[in-house]
Design an enzyme around this catalytic site. Structure first.
Site, PDB file in Angstrom:
ATOM      1  N   LEU A 445       0.701  -1.197  -0.045  1.00 26.24           N
ATOM      2  CA  LEU A 445       0.029  -0.136   0.014  1.00 26.24           C
ATOM      3  C   LEU A 445       0.761   1.346   0.071  1.00 26.24           C
ATOM      4  O   LEU A 445       0.690   2.158  -0.790  1.00 26.24           O
ATOM      5  CB  LEU A 445      -1.022   0.083   1.285  1.00 26.24           C
ATOM      6  CG  LEU A 445      -1.984   0.958   1.208  1.00 26.24           C
ATOM      7  CD1 LEU A 445      -2.811   0.908  -0.022  1.00 26.24           C
ATOM      8  CD2 LEU A 445      -3.088   0.689   2.404  1.00 26.24           C
ATOM      9  N   ASP A 469       9.812   3.430  13.258  1.00 29.33           N
ATOM     10  CA  ASP A 469       9.007   2.435  13.883  1.00 29.33           C
ATOM     11  C   ASP A 469       7.761   3.253  14.672  1.00 29.33           C
ATOM     12  O   ASP A 469       7.948   3.802  15.654  1.00 29.33           O
ATOM     13  CB  ASP A 469       9.785   1.538  14.882  1.00 29.33           C
ATOM     14  CG  ASP A 469       8.918   0.702  15.669  1.00 29.33           C
ATOM     15  OD1 ASP A 469       7.616   0.364  15.448  1.00 29.33           O
ATOM     16  OD2 ASP A 469       9.581  -0.185  16.454  1.00 29.33           O
ATOM     17  N   ILE A 470       6.602   2.871  14.050  1.00 23.30           N
ATOM     18  CA  ILE A 470       5.397   3.677  14.540  1.00 23.30           C
ATOM     19  C   ILE A 470       4.892   3.233  16.011  1.00 23.30           C
ATOM     20  O   ILE A 470       4.171   3.942  16.359  1.00 23.30           O
ATOM     21  CB  ILE A 470       4.098   3.538  13.588  1.00 23.30           C
ATOM     22  CG1 ILE A 470       3.774   2.137  13.293  1.00 23.30           C
ATOM     23  CG2 ILE A 470       4.601   4.257  12.221  1.00 23.30           C
ATOM     24  CD1 ILE A 470       2.504   1.859  12.564  1.00 23.30           C
ATOM     25  N   TYR A 558      -5.396 -10.484  14.071  1.00 20.39           N
ATOM     26  CA  TYR A 558      -5.245  -9.099  13.086  1.00 20.39           C
ATOM     27  C   TYR A 558      -6.555  -8.532  12.892  1.00 20.39           C
ATOM     28  O   TYR A 558      -6.423  -7.341  13.305  1.00 20.39           O
ATOM     29  CB  TYR A 558      -5.038  -9.798  11.711  1.00 20.39           C
ATOM     30  CG  TYR A 558      -5.036  -8.922  10.706  1.00 20.39           C
ATOM     31  CD1 TYR A 558      -3.773  -8.121  10.231  1.00 20.39           C
ATOM     32  CD2 TYR A 558      -5.857  -8.300   9.928  1.00 20.39           C
ATOM     33  CE1 TYR A 558      -3.680  -7.063   9.500  1.00 20.39           C
ATOM     34  CE2 TYR A 558      -5.748  -7.525   8.955  1.00 20.39           C
ATOM     35  CZ  TYR A 558      -4.549  -6.671   8.831  1.00 20.39           C
ATOM     36  OH  TYR A 558      -4.485  -5.684   7.834  1.00 20.39           O
ATOM     37  N   LYS A 562      -7.118  -4.416  14.446  1.00 17.50           N
ATOM     38  CA  LYS A 562      -7.776  -3.460  13.625  1.00 17.50           C
ATOM     39  C   LYS A 562      -8.921  -2.814  14.354  1.00 17.50           C
ATOM     40  O   LYS A 562      -8.972  -1.415  14.323  1.00 17.50           O
ATOM     41  CB  LYS A 562      -7.944  -3.994  12.321  1.00 17.50           C
ATOM     42  CG  LYS A 562      -6.940  -4.179  11.439  1.00 17.50           C
ATOM     43  CD  LYS A 562      -6.050  -3.018  10.902  1.00 17.50           C
ATOM     44  CE  LYS A 562      -5.086  -3.170   9.876  1.00 17.50           C
ATOM     45  NZ  LYS A 562      -4.074  -2.140   9.832  1.00 17.50           N
TER      46      LYS A 562
END
Length: 714
Positions: A445, A469-470, A558, A562
């Site tokens: 993306l 690194d977020i 996962y 989110k």
């Protein structure tokens, strides 16, 4: 001060026995609330259709004024003054056409009826762009009555101009103070030296309708012999001199394709643009992007027409069918061109953002209803028209004459000459609050955003996980503070759904904690935020596509990560744009499902594929749609995927068939593939209750294969 007018695309043109109606296609005729939306923009004058074909298609005795009455009453209540359009690329009611010798009198009778019903209307455009209409209907055969010769073209011009003059006479018999606003395409034809004679002729012909209405055509006029040779009599030309209803305001409609370039070097151009005049063969192409040294001609067109006719001028149609930043840049260029002309002594009345509710099928010159839609100030693809960045820009111009958005600081495509120049523009020359910050730049993306920002001329800074690194809040704060972006695109995170089951902490750290860290940094800096979520937030118990308002209930780590990201970001930064999407495929990476499927089928390898239902998402279209929403300052959760619920089996078989491979090698299995760690929903198709922004799956598959061929060729 230059005024801001507005207008909605309202063409009603005839093709064969069909009338193609833009007002109906946009839904405007059924939405009285649109007048409230227009009023909220701050404009106080609008080009508005009271079209002959819509009101009285079978004659005045059966005229239906219902919708027009309601909309005009609403306008009066808001203090909005219409410029009434009576014929907009049309051929008139069913009982006439552009070649009918009595067409002018019939149009004038309708104009008189309009004036008597609405005596307070103080401005009219009886016929929009008579030259363009005559070319499309008389020279090129696109529109009714589908002729392709100079004689019929000339007759259509004469009939429309005579009709406009007579219409104004009838209108002024009711309201003597009514202004005549005449509109025409303001383009100029350029050429190579051998074709200078053709360019000169076409530039004279461009002004034919105005010269007629001003009574300027006599034996000394450059087109006098041409007109006489094609059936016009001296008596007909003298009629215009004697009647003398010249326009009060000359409206310039100027598009990116208005300026033309005639090139005798045919070998440089595709055969589709080859043509000629019987004497020479040449390519006829848009000057924008092709003619060296060309510059956008808003100001030049205004200056030329003001000098030629000594009348106030206005830009009466400003619209670009393109990505949002280019639409903003085009409007900005129009406003700057008008200001430049005004500084040079030109009486500029207004700039008119056009197509408030978008346009349909102009990619095919409105010869068929293909469904192609270009967004305007409002996007009508949702339950109600949604204001875009163009609407915000109109409000700014109407309020203080300043269009403010970070994207207008960079040049539009018409000014970017080469790919290398575009690259330099995108990555350099960006000051504070002019860049996008793309996080996760090396992923599927993120890399797609980098690619599309290059194409669209959007300045950006792209950082990978190696750069930031977020999940580390201080790293994110430093990166955002150093970049000072107007918006951040968070395309980073943990993407391996099956690995997440074994690494839940890593998944939650990147997807939930990381997303919240980015939101917090955006809150501190004032930057907007775009982040991505997934269809895996749903449990698959539904039997219809999930909408934004449906409850979430993830089946795997996962999906849970989110959900946590969505909740955390919305709490911290309510203005964030959160896009749920599904089942990526695209032409640029080698690891998406469609590409790997084709690779295996090409090798003759059998495939076991899940029957779970998804809505596939074509990545280039996803990126463009989300960039537009980001520029529009949209917020909250959006579902963006191709609108066609299909199983993974369907996708594999469709791709194989389109590639000419053996789709029989694809075998369905009822659930996830053997060895998959994560439980997946059996049905996770998405729909949007906010607006369907993506093309069909079939269209996206076509684009996938076309782009893959280009990529392979290079």
């Amino acid at each position: 001060m230059i005024e801001v007018w507005a207008g909605l695309e309202c063409t009603v043109n005839r093709v064969g026995e069909a009338y193609l109606d833009q007002v109906a296609r946009s839904g405007h005729e059924a939405r009285l609330s649109d007048i409230d939306r227009i009023a909220a923009l701050g404009v106080r004058r609008i080009r508005y259709p009271i079209l002959w074909e819509r009101v009285a298609p079978d004659g005045l005795a059966t005229a239906n004024w219902t919708h027009t009455d309601a909309h005009l009453d609403r306008m009066r209540a808001f203090g909005i003054a219409p410029i009434a359009g009576l014929l907009h690329h049309g051929s008139g009611a069913r009982y006439t056409d552009l070649l009918d010798r009595s067409f002018p009198e019939k149009l004038a009778a309708y104009a008189g009826a309009v004036a008597e019903r609405y005596p307070w209307i103080d401005a009219y455009t009886p016929v929009n762009e008579p030259m363009v209409t005559a070319r499309f209907a008389g020279l090129y055969g696109h529109w009714f009555p589908h002729r392709r010769n100079e004689r019929d073209f000339v007759r259509m011009v004469l009939n429309q101009c005579r009709g406009a003059v007579l219409a104004m006479e009838h209108i002024r018999a009711v309201n003597p103070r009514a202004e005549y606003v005449s509109t025409e395409d303001g383009g100029t034809v350029f050429s190579t030296s051998p074709l200078a004679y053709q360019a000169t002729f076409e530039n004279h012909r461009r002004d034919l309708a105005l010269d007629l209405q001003f009574g300027r055509i006599n034996a000394a006029h450059p087109l006098y012999v041409y007109l006489r040779d094609h059936g016009v009599t001296d008596h007909e030309l003298e009629w215009f001199t004697e009647h003398g209803v010249a326009p009060d305001v000359i409206g310039v409609d100027y598009y990116a394709t208005s300026d033309r370039f005639l090139d005798h070097d045919l070998w440089q151009h595709d055969a589709a643009v080859h043509g000629g005049n019987g004497r020479d063969a040449y390519a006829d192409i848009a000057a924008a992007g092709h003619l060296p040294g060309w510059s956008v001609g808003f100001g030049a067109a205004l200056e030329r027409l003001h000098a030629r006719y000594e009348r106030p001028v206005a830009l009466t149609e400003v619209h670009l069918g393109c990505t949002r930043e280019e639409q903003l840049r085009w409007l900005h260029a129009a406003w700057e061109g008008a200001l430049h002309a005004e500084r040079r002594g030109v009486h500029v009345r207004a700039v008119t953002p056009w197509a408030l509710f978008g346009v349909f099928d102009w990619d095919k010159l409105v010869t068929a209803e293909t469904g192609h839609y270009e967004v305007g100030a409002f996007d009508v693809r949702g339950p109600q028209p949604r204001p875009t960045a163009i609407a915000h820009a109109i409000g700014q111009l109407a309020t203080d004459g300043n269009l403010r958005h970070a994207v207008v600081s960079q040049p539009g495509w018409w000014s970017r000459k080469t790919a290398n120049d575009s690259h330099a523009t995108s990555r350099a020359r960006a000051g504070a609050q002019q860049r996008l910050l793309i996080l996760g730049a090396r992923g599927t993306l993120g890399s797609a955003f980098v690619r599309q920002c290059e194409v669209r001329g959007l300045t950006y800074l792209a950082l990978s996980r190696a750069d930031v690194d977020i999940a580390e809040p201080m790293e994110v704060r430093r990166a955002v503070a150093a970049c000072r972006p107007w918006a951040v695109i968070n395309a980073a995170g943990f993407v391996n759904v099956d690995a997440a089951e074994h690494e839940p902490l890593s998944c939650m750290r990147a997807n939930a904690l990381g997303a919240i860290n980015v939101a917090e940094a955006c809150e501190r800096s004032g930057a907007r935020l775009l982040m991505f979520s997934s269809d895996l937030v749903f449990d698959g118990e539904a039997n219809a596509p999930y909408a934004e308002s449906d409850s979430t209930n993830a089946l795997n780590v996962y999906g849970i990560s989110k959900i946590q990201a969505e909740l955390g970001v919305m709490k911290r930064l309510p203005s964030a744009l959160i896009v749920r999407t599904s089942a990526f495929f695209g032409p640029w990476d080698e690891h998406n499902f469609v590409t790997t499927t084709l690779r295996q089928l090409a090798l003759g390898q059998p495939l076991l594929v899940s029957m779970s239902v998804v809505t596939p998402t074509y990545v280039p279209a996803l990126v463009d749609a989300t960039l537009d929403l980001l520029i529009d300052a949209e917020s909250g959760i959006w579902h963006i995927s191709n609108p066609d619920p299909v199983s993974w089996v369907d996708i594999a078989q469709m791709a194989g068939a389109m590639a000419g491979l053996d789709s029989a090698l694809v075998s369905p299995i009822p659930s996830a593939l053997p060895g998959a760690n994560a439980v997946r929903p059996r049905y996770s198709a998405l729909r949007s209750e906010r607006g369907a922004l993506m093309p069909s799956l079939a269209h996206s598959m076509d684009r996938y294969f076309a782009t893959r061929r280009i990529v392979s060729a290079h």
